[in-house]
Design an enzyme around this catalytic site. Structure first.
Site, short mmCIF file in Angstrom:
data_model
loop_
_atom_site.label_atom_id
_atom_site.label_comp_id
_atom_site.label_asym_id
_atom_site.label_seq_id
_atom_site.Cartn_x
_atom_site.Cartn_y
_atom_site.Cartn_z
N SER A 188 3.52 -17.62 14.15
CA SER A 188 4.39 -16.68 14.86
C SER A 188 5.76 -17.31 15.14
O SER A 188 6.41 -16.97 16.12
CB SER A 188 3.77 -16.25 16.21
N ASP A 227 -25.42 10.39 -0.91
CA ASP A 227 -25.27 11.31 0.22
C ASP A 227 -25.73 12.72 -0.12
O ASP A 227 -26.17 13.46 0.76
CB ASP A 227 -23.79 11.37 0.65
N VAL A 280 -19.42 10.44 -19.19
CA VAL A 280 -18.43 10.03 -18.19
C VAL A 280 -17.51 11.18 -17.86
O VAL A 280 -16.90 11.77 -18.75
CB VAL A 280 -17.62 8.82 -18.70
N GLU A 298 1.05 -13.23 15.83
CA GLU A 298 -0.39 -13.44 16.00
C GLU A 298 -1.01 -13.01 17.32
O GLU A 298 -2.16 -12.60 17.33
CB GLU A 298 -0.71 -14.94 15.80
N THR A 329 -16.37 7.03 -11.85
CA THR A 329 -16.45 6.31 -10.57
C THR A 329 -17.74 5.50 -10.49
O THR A 329 -17.96 4.77 -9.53
CB THR A 329 -16.43 7.30 -9.39
N CYS A 387 0.82 -1.21 0.00
CA CYS A 387 0.00 0.00 0.00
C CYS A 387 0.85 1.26 0.00
O CYS A 387 0.35 2.36 -0.18
CB CYS A 387 -0.92 0.03 1.22
#
Length: 1334
Positions: free
Chosen positions: A1085, A366, A264, A1266, A268, A120
């Site tokens: 672990s 929303d 478009v 863990e 999204t 990430c």
């Protein structure tokens, strides 16, 4: 990348380089273009739907009207390439690399330990980078907003936020330096010892941010934008054409002749439809260059905003307007601002348009309820001219449909000023506080006659209460012309309850909760209106403070991470015990780190897509692949009959088919696979395979159905100590209860990924795979192809997260991929899409725990009988082992003299569940802790006292006769009470609860005792291979795989200590079955314990071999010794081996030594709960853990925080939903919510217990991967504590059921507020629910 049919030339810039494309397929997204065409693989594929942020890039555009450049973050997976004409894109590679210089954002996230698996990280870096380009000195609020759309499954977010916090203006405050107490906390200045406490990172080392060093916006694009007379752009692809008109007239003509073509802007909405629902639009119109759609004009009535404006632009426009007008005129503006902040993530708001949001007409939109309540109007244009259409209850016709004609185009939206005496408010409730579609959302407006409380006009709109945005017109009528008082409102609640009916089987489920929220929001509106009327002196009676509702706290406070200095006298060169950064954190932050799918394509490589069952329990009557084979690009279809070797994988005497042949036993079971020349072609081919079924009777989904039909996997297990039956006769009280625990999806950021490359001779195959157990994959592929294991080598560079989910299913997928490679004799790549991954691979076992407990009035628990039923799914997988571990941990920290546990894995028609961090322990202990909670509630005593009375004391024996010493557990318990200031805060919580009616606080403190190592003794072994090269550099190979847990970093530290050389001389390339054979999984672990010992063994052997050389030349350098050894013909390569402890468990005698030792921890949590909506915030978390002497405190604290957050997800947030026919509904981040930055405890303190030693593991450390996951349950029990306080207001005392996860829905309904009690419950059995209760 399919070649297009031609069209115009697309021109844009990427990382400062010009890109011109003349054959652009409208279906090509920026992400695939970056990764496949330009080989810029730093931008990651995480979900494909804009929900995880892994593919975040920065887009810059020049705006001729204002002569300014705008920078915004966007999800590359939803950004059509055609949209980028004239834009400049910057990816993670463009801001810095290890070859040039790294950017401060990359450096700080890495050095603050904010990158574990690293998948990430590039997205996090780009979100933060974009924020700094727009605001070089951000606030903490800016940072949390910027990161709200980026998910991380490893870190728990704290180190990421701490790394980014160093850019804040407040950075000179003593808080921001990564720990330590602060002058603002009202504590005295820190004494000497405080200042000497070791820190995880030193921000003084960071290079400063210098905005002048960033890439400039390409001047060529400015000239291009200034040349005004834009031409129409057309791009044609394989299935779709794309037109970008240059003027409004042209747009109207296009829409008249192609009324079905969608417009478009942000993609999204249309994007996910094309990608996930298979929708095909022959023509797409992209009006990005039609200036009229972006104009903003002020009129006396309000402000008219172009329908093409992005939601971010609308938000900043409204924020600029609010201070320019008197407060009474901006009521609607402020309500919209509040709602916009909650809508989607920053990346979504930056591209999604206002018009698109209105026209997609989602039932839980929303904005639409607020726009409708605020009497907004849309201005539309078509061939017949312009007209204004009010946004009211007639505007939304049905799901996704409005009253507008297909050829009409929305040009602008008029947002009116509010009037004197008018109030507009908005309320919403969502499964997660940020980046989440709402469950229910509202817009409410009321207008009072001047100086009175008589309602002159009112409008109430709801989203999430039906197939469209609905108006509560009858409720409005009940309020109209009446005074705003209790009498009028209590009548309004009754009318609203009857008006907004939801059938019990309504799509989306949560029916009672949604109906309750509808009332609650009107009540909250009432409280706000009363407050306003008071301020205007229309009414004088004070609202008691207890009744007022303040928002939940949200300020993230600095946290503490306390660990011990290395012992005095340890050499400066020895890295063991120091907080060393993850060894590849920098390359993860620059996007240079290579994951499986980042490997370059080989010539002729094919892509594999699997075909899965759409029935839960059926005979397969036919498989027809002929249509698939006709499609362009499809090369072959792989079926079970193509498998040359073994067609099944066996475990515990049960077989699991690789590809189903005659019958299917769950939706998502793999049937066959399609290989094609591109990913898109393979997917289309898979969709074209026709499977015919004949349903079989009575599929089993729930544990109850399995119990009824005795659908169990054998063996079933029992542990009993003492005499439970007799003991029940001697107790003062007996209580029986149960708790259900939902499952959990692994949601590793990198989906299942593999590439199988046939070498071309002697049946040799190279398998590059993202797995925790390379040896299992090697064995499985060899058996499947009917070749010896020596022909298959498995290579694992790193994994983008795994958590137990990349073992058994990964091996099966690799087998299928290898058959395709064997049959076609070409390299084959299989990368699962997020939705398929979630559907196919299973997750944590849902568990039903039933218990009967006997106890004394003084709180001593004398006897307990617990039954565990785990939902194993359609294949055995590791379910029996999970059940065994459940029973071995059921006592947790408590010495219950007479304890019986029975465990069963149920065979059901759901996708097979598998290993998941904790391996049954979180479910096991949850049942025990809930039982203890119930005992405390029956006795009316504080639950921490009941825990203390029953905890193990002195040298103790577990129910399976294993001896251990609980002293360190007690040390953790006492230290946690001190560090968290437990008793004072407990009193403060009780006081808070007396002063607040609708908000409650809760606290809990929970211990854990977790057994480390594999119960199967043969898995506790490890090997290593260490080479020293002639230049003195060292390469280490070992059996552990790097999945973010930092095992390579720790192995580097071990080698550094044993060889007495700096870590920079040591390299770890990958985990390969050709360097270290017969490895065990990186799991339980135990990775560092086992592999650390093996690396140590190999390094010691080498160091001893160099001893004679060192004696001859004691002052020589390492390089000189190595060189001399080579000339003396001394071997510079050694293997190391560790034969771990001989553990065993005898299930017949119910005794054994299944674990090497225990890791102990205690966690104290405090939450604040909104009883009306079930929303909560974790105000503070303190965790004390005994991990012996940490090998690397920064890595271990990262594991503790990450596991805690995963546990917080398991017990309070993450919900898997299955349809009544067994289909998983929650197949992506938009339906399945893992914790985000907004779920992080506002104060998150971690303390490693000092002066602890563990002779049973390397360097006296302990396994930590863990154990802490279960401590996330302290948030669950804190919520339960807050709910109990709310229930006592309604006169409800004693134990009550609260199943896990304690979602807002469950917490709100359990609070039993007056509004919840108004909702009539639907009788079970009288309707078919939308989702099963698994």
């Amino acid at each position: 990348m399919s070649a297009g049919k031609g069209g115009d030339i697309l021109c844009f810039f990427i990382n400062g380089k010009k890109v011109t494309e003349d054959h652009v397929d409208p279906e090509t997204m920026l992400l695939s273009f970056l990764r496949e065409k330009l080989r810029l693989t730093g931008t990651k594929y995480g979900c494909g739907g804009g929900g995880c942020g892994a593919c975040t890039v920065m887009v810059s555009r020049y705006q001729p009207a204002t002569k300014s450049i705008v920078h915004y973050s966007a999800n590359a997976c939803l950004l059509p390439l055609c949209q980028l004409h004239g834009a400049a894109v910057i990816t993670v590679e463009g801001i810095g690399s290890t070859k040039t210089r790294i950017h401060p954002v990359q450096e700080r996230i890495a050095k603050a330990h904010g990158s574990q698996c690293g998948f990430c990280t590039p997205g996090m870096v780009m979100s933060m980078y974009t924020l700094l380009r727009n605001k070089p000195q951000p606030t903490m609020e800016d940072i949390t907003q910027a990161l709200a759309g980026n998910l991380c499954r490893c870190t728990g977010y704290r180190p990421i936020v701490d790394g980014c916090r160093t850019f804040c203006q407040e950075a000179n405050c003593c808080q921001a330096n990564g720990g330590g107490s602060c002058c603002l906390n009202g504590e005295e200045a820190a004494d000497e010892s405080e200042l000497r406490k070791p820190q995880l990172f030193d921000k003084e080392e960071f290079q400063p941010l210098d905005p002048t060093q960033e890439l400039i916006f390409p001047p060529e694009l400015i000239l291009m934008a200034e040349r005004a007379n834009p031409a129409t752009l057309t791009f044609s692809g394989e299935r779709m054409s794309w037109v970008s008109p240059a003027s409004l007239e042209e747009l109207v003509q296009l829409k008249t002749s192609n009324p079905k073509a969608p417009l478009v802007l942000g993609n999204t909405n249309i994007g996910p439809d094309i990608k996930f629902k298979g929708v095909v639009h022959p023509l797409i119109i992209s009006p990005t260059r039609v200036m009229e759609l972006f104009e903003v004009t002020q009129t006396p009535q309000g402000v008219s905003v172009g329908a093409g404006c992005s939601l971010s632009e609308l938000l900043s426009l409204l924020e600029k307007l609010v201070p320019q007008f008197p407060e009474e005129k901006t009521e609607l503006f402020r309500a919209l601002i509040q709602q916009l902040w909650n809508l989607g993530s920053q990346q979504i708001r930056n591209v999604a348009s206002l018009g698109g949001n209105i026209m997609s007409a989602y039932p839980n939109s929303d904005l639409n309820p607020v726009l409708a309540a605020g009497s907004c109007k849309v201005s539309v244009i078509s061939n017949g001219g312009r007209r204004e259409v009010p946004l009211n209850q007639d505007f939304f016709v049905s799901f996704g449909k409005t009253i507008l004609k297909p050829e009409e185009v929305v040009v602008s939206v008029l947002i009116p000023f509010s009037r004197k005496g008018e109030f507009v408010r908005t309320f919403r409730q969502a499964p997660r506080k940020e980046s989440s579609f709402p469950t229910v959302t509202t817009g409410m407006r009321v207008l009072f006659s001047e100086g009175s409380r008589v309602v002159e006009d009112v409008s109430l709109y709801y989203g999430g209460m039906g197939p469209t945005t609905v108006s509560a017109a009858k409720t409005c009528a009940a309020l109209f012309t009446r005074p705003w008082d209790d009498e009028t409102l209590s009548r309004a609640y009754d009318v609203l309850l009857d008006e907004l009916l939801l059938p019990p089987s309504a799509p989306g489920g949560k029916v009672e909760f949604r109906r309750s929220l509808a009332l609650t929001f009107l009540f909250k509106f009432n409280l706000e209106v009363l407050q306003k009327l008071r301020e205007m002196n229309v009414i004088t009676d004070e609202l008691p403070e207890k009744m007022q509702i303040q928002p939940l706290p949200r300020e993230i406070q600095p946290s503490l991470q306390e660990f011990q200095h290395v012992p005095e006298g340890q050499s400066k060169e020895d890295p063991v015990g120091r907080p060393i950064m993850h060894r590849s954190a920098i390359s993860q932050a620059t996007g240079e780190a290579v994951y499986c799918d980042d490997m370059p394509r080989t010539d002729g490589e094919l892509f594999l897509a699997v075909v899965t069952s759409s029935r839960a329990y059926a005979k397969i009557t036919g498989m027809d692949a002929s249509a698939a084979l006709q499609l362009p690009g499809v090369v072959d279809v792989i079926m079970a009959k193509d498998i040359p070797g073994k067609k099944v994988r066996s475990m515990f005497g049960y077989d699991e088919e690789l590809l189903a042949e005659s019958e299917v036993s769950c939706i998502g079971q793999m049937l066959c696979a399609v290989v094609a020349d591109t990913w898109a072609h393979a997917r289309r081919g898979a969709a074209a395979v026709k499977i015919s079924y004949e349903d079989l009777p009575d599929p089993v989904f729930t544990v109850e159905e399995a119990i009824e039909k005795s659908s169990f996997y054998k063996p079933q297990r029992v542990i009993e100590s003492g005499n439970v039956t007799e003991a029940f006769k001697t107790v003062d009280q007996i209580y029986e209860g149960e708790i259900r625990l939902g499952g959990q999806e692994h949601f590793y950021m990198e989906t299942q990924s593999m590439v199988v490359v046939p070498v071309g001779e002697e049946a040799e195959f190279r398998v590059y795979v993202s797995t925790q157990w390379p040896t299992l994959t090697q064995d499985a592929v060899a058996e499947t192809l009917g070749i010896p294991s020596n022909r298959v080598t498995c290579h694992v560079k790193r994994l983008g997260g795994a958590f137990g989910g990349k073992v058994t299913k990964t091996a099966i997928l690799a087998c299928i991929t290898s058959v395709a490679a064997w049959k076609t004799n070409r390299a084959v790549r299989c990368i699962l899409e997020r939705g398929e991954d979630m559907l196919i691979t299973g997750g944590r076992h849902p568990v039903l725990g039933k218990y009967k407990v006997g106890f004394m009035n003084d709180g001593r628990i004398v006897a307990a009988d617990i039954q565990y039923y785990a939902n194993g799914g359609n294949a055995i997988d590791e379910s029996v082992l999970v059940v065994e571990k459940i029973l071995l941990h059921m006592d947790n920290a408590y010495n219950i003299p007479n304890l019986r546990g029975r465990g069963t894995a149920c065979r059901t028609n759901l996708p097979s569940n598998t290993a998941f961090r904790g391996f049954g322990v979180p479910q096991s202990i949850m049942v025990m802790e809930n039982m203890i909670n119930d005992v405390a509630m029956v006795l009316g005593r504080p639950v921490d006292q009941i825990r203390e009375i029953n905890m193990y004391k002195g040298l103790s024996t577990t129910p399976y006769k294993f001896e251990f010493n609980p002293d360190n557990m007690w040390r953790c318990w006492e230290e946690c009470k001190v560090k968290s200031d437990y008793s004072d805060r407990r009193r403060a919580v009780d006081q808070f609860n007396q002063q607040h009616c609708w908000k409650k606080r809760g606290m809990s403190i929970i211990p854990i005792k977790y057994g480390i190592a594999f119960g199967e003794s043969f898995l506790n072994q490890a090997a290593a291979l260490v080479h020293i090269y002639k230049d003195g550099s060292v390469v280490v190979a070992h059996g552990g795989t790097e999945m973010g847990q930092g095992i390579h970093t720790k192995m580097q530290q071990v080698a550094s200590r044993e060889l007495h050389i700096p870590p920079s001389k040591i390299f770890i390339s990958e985990t390969g079955t050709n360097t270290v054979p017969n490895t065990c999984p990186s799991a339980a672990s135990y990775g560092t314990d086992a592999n650390g010992m093996a690396v140590k063994n190999a390094c010691q052997t080498l160091y001893q071999r160099l001893e004679p050389i060192r004696q001859k030349n004691p002052k020589g350098s390492w390089e000189s010794w190595v060189s001399a050894a080579f000339f003396k013909k001394i071997s510079l390569s050694a293997t190391g081996f560790y034969r771990g402890p001989d553990l065993y468990m005898d299930w017949n005698k119910m005794e054994g030594e299944p674990y090497a030792y225990f890791t102990f921890g205690v966690c104290c949590c405090e939450v604040e709960l909104d009883c009306l909506t079930g929303d909560y915030r974790t105000v503070r978390t303190d965790i004390v853990v005994d991990i012996g002497r940490s090998v690397n405190p920064s890595v271990d604290i990262g594991q503790i925080e990450g596991a805690f957050m995963q546990g917080l997800g398991l017990f309070t947030l993450e919900e898997l939903k299955f349809s009544p026919s067994g289909l998983l509904y929650t197949r992506g981040p938009s339906q399945y919510k893992i914790p985000a930055v907004c779920d992080m405890p506002l104060r998150f303190n971690v303390y490693l217990l000092s002066d602890s030693h563990n002779p049973l593991a390397i360097y006296s450390s302990k396994g930590i991967g863990e154990p802490i996951l279960f401590l996330g349950s302290s948030v669950f029990f804190a919520i339960k504590d807050a709910v109990a306080a709310a229930r006592s207001e309604s006169g409800l005392v004693g134990p009550f059921p609260l199943d896990s996860p304690a979602t807002p829905e469950r917490a709100c309904l359990a609070c039993a507020s007056p509004f919840t009690q108004k909702i009539p419950a639907s009788k079970p059995g009288s309707f078919k629910p939308w989702a099963l209760n698994i």
